[in-house]
Design a protein around this motif. Structure first.
Motif, PDB file in Angstrom:
ATOM      1  N   GLY A 136       0.783  -1.449  -0.027  1.00 17.58           N
ATOM      2  CA  GLY A 136       0.057  -0.082  -0.002  1.00 17.58           C
ATOM      3  C   GLY A 136       0.805   1.296  -0.049  1.00 17.58           C
ATOM      4  N   GLY A 137       2.048   1.135   0.539  1.00 15.29           N
ATOM      5  CA  GLY A 137       3.045   2.512   0.506  1.00 15.29           C
ATOM      6  C   GLY A 137       2.688   3.177   1.606  1.00 15.29           C
ATOM      7  N   ALA A 138       1.614   2.943   2.511  1.00 13.91           N
ATOM      8  CA  ALA A 138       1.389   3.868   3.630  1.00 13.91           C
ATOM      9  C   ALA A 138       2.476   3.605   4.663  1.00 13.91           C
ATOM     10  N   GLN A 139       2.799   4.700   5.639  1.00 17.47           N
ATOM     11  CA  GLN A 139       3.695   4.860   6.663  1.00 17.47           C
ATOM     12  C   GLN A 139       2.912   5.470   7.680  1.00 17.47           C
ATOM     13  N   PRO A 140       3.458   5.176   9.126  1.00 16.57           N
ATOM     14  CA  PRO A 140       2.761   5.849  10.132  1.00 16.57           C
ATOM     15  C   PRO A 140       2.667   7.425   9.860  1.00 16.57           C
ATOM     16  N   GLY A 141       1.399   7.932  10.541  1.00 17.95           N
ATOM     17  CA  GLY A 141       1.117   9.363  10.063  1.00 17.95           C
ATOM     18  C   GLY A 141       0.634   9.543   8.819  1.00 17.95           C
ATOM     19  N   ASP A 142       0.034   8.652   8.131  1.00 21.20           N
ATOM     20  CA  ASP A 142      -0.585   8.761   6.715  1.00 21.20           C
ATOM     21  C   ASP A 142      -2.177   8.529   6.989  1.00 21.20           C
TER      22      ASP A 142
END
Length: 214
Positions: free
Chosen positions: A122-128
């Protein structure tokens, strides 16, 4: 409870599936504030498929159980949510040696692998402002639980996921429809992160139920 065997794991996943299905109105309401409002529907569809797939089957190992759980979600949900949430289960057992039971350390490692797969796909990181904001803190909390009971493991994971959900209220969205709202998404929690919190809450509830029945 320090070990979960395959039949118990199946029961726990089915219990969690039922709780997610019951939470359809809540997840729909949360998602409708900044998203398409269909997250609750998608999760209910996915976990209904999980129930239908697992209910009549017997599994000899946790690997097969998790793969079938993930594939049931992937084949029924569609869209980004299907890919991402199925990745938690499919990624958890990818490359893992066949296991008929797991302890808390092994379960924590499985969830970490699931998280890594979600982030890669998904490419998501914490804070997204995504489910990662609940899943990563939960995994971090479980990493320090070696030698503890599953009750303690899931309590820590649930508490951390809950804090992660609260934190999403402070973030602008970087994915999905909410991304278009930019700063206007601040103040609202993420639906995917809420689902992760509910999953660990259900795991915790299942363990307490099992302990009460001993």
């Amino acid at each position: 409870m320090n070990i979960i065997h395959t039949p118990q794991m199946k029961d726990m996943i089915l219990f969690m599936a039922e709780r997610i299905i019951e939470s359809k109105p809540l997840l729909t309401e949360v998602d409708s504030r900044i998203g398409d409002g269909d997250h609750g529907i998608g999760m209910a569809v996915g976990f209904t498929a999980v129930k239908e797939k697992l209910a009549g089957e017997e599994y000899s190992d946790i690997n097969q159980l998790f793969r079938q759980t993930g594939m049931a979600m992937l084949g029924s949900m569609g869209g980004a949510s299907g890919v991402i949430f199925s990745s938690v289960f499919l990624g958890a057992v990818k490359g893992m040696e066949v296991k008929e039971c797991v302890d808390t350390k092994e379960f924590a490692q499985m969830m970490r692998k699931g998280l890594d797969t979600v982030k890669q796909r998904g490419g998501a990181q914490p804070g997204d402002k995504t489910m990662v904001d609940a899943l990563e803190p939960a995994c971090d909390a479980m990493d320090s639980c070696e030698g503890t009971s599953f009750g303690e493991l899931f309590q820590r994971a649930f508490d951390a996921a809950k804090k992660g959900v609260e934190a999403t209220k402070n973030y602008p969205a970087k994915f999905g429809r909410a991304k278009c709202l930019m700063e206007r998404a601040i103040g609202f929690q993420d639906a995917g992160a809420t689902s992760v919190m509910l999953m660990f809450g259900a795991f915790l509830e299942w363990v307490k139920k099992e302990k009460a029945n001993e």
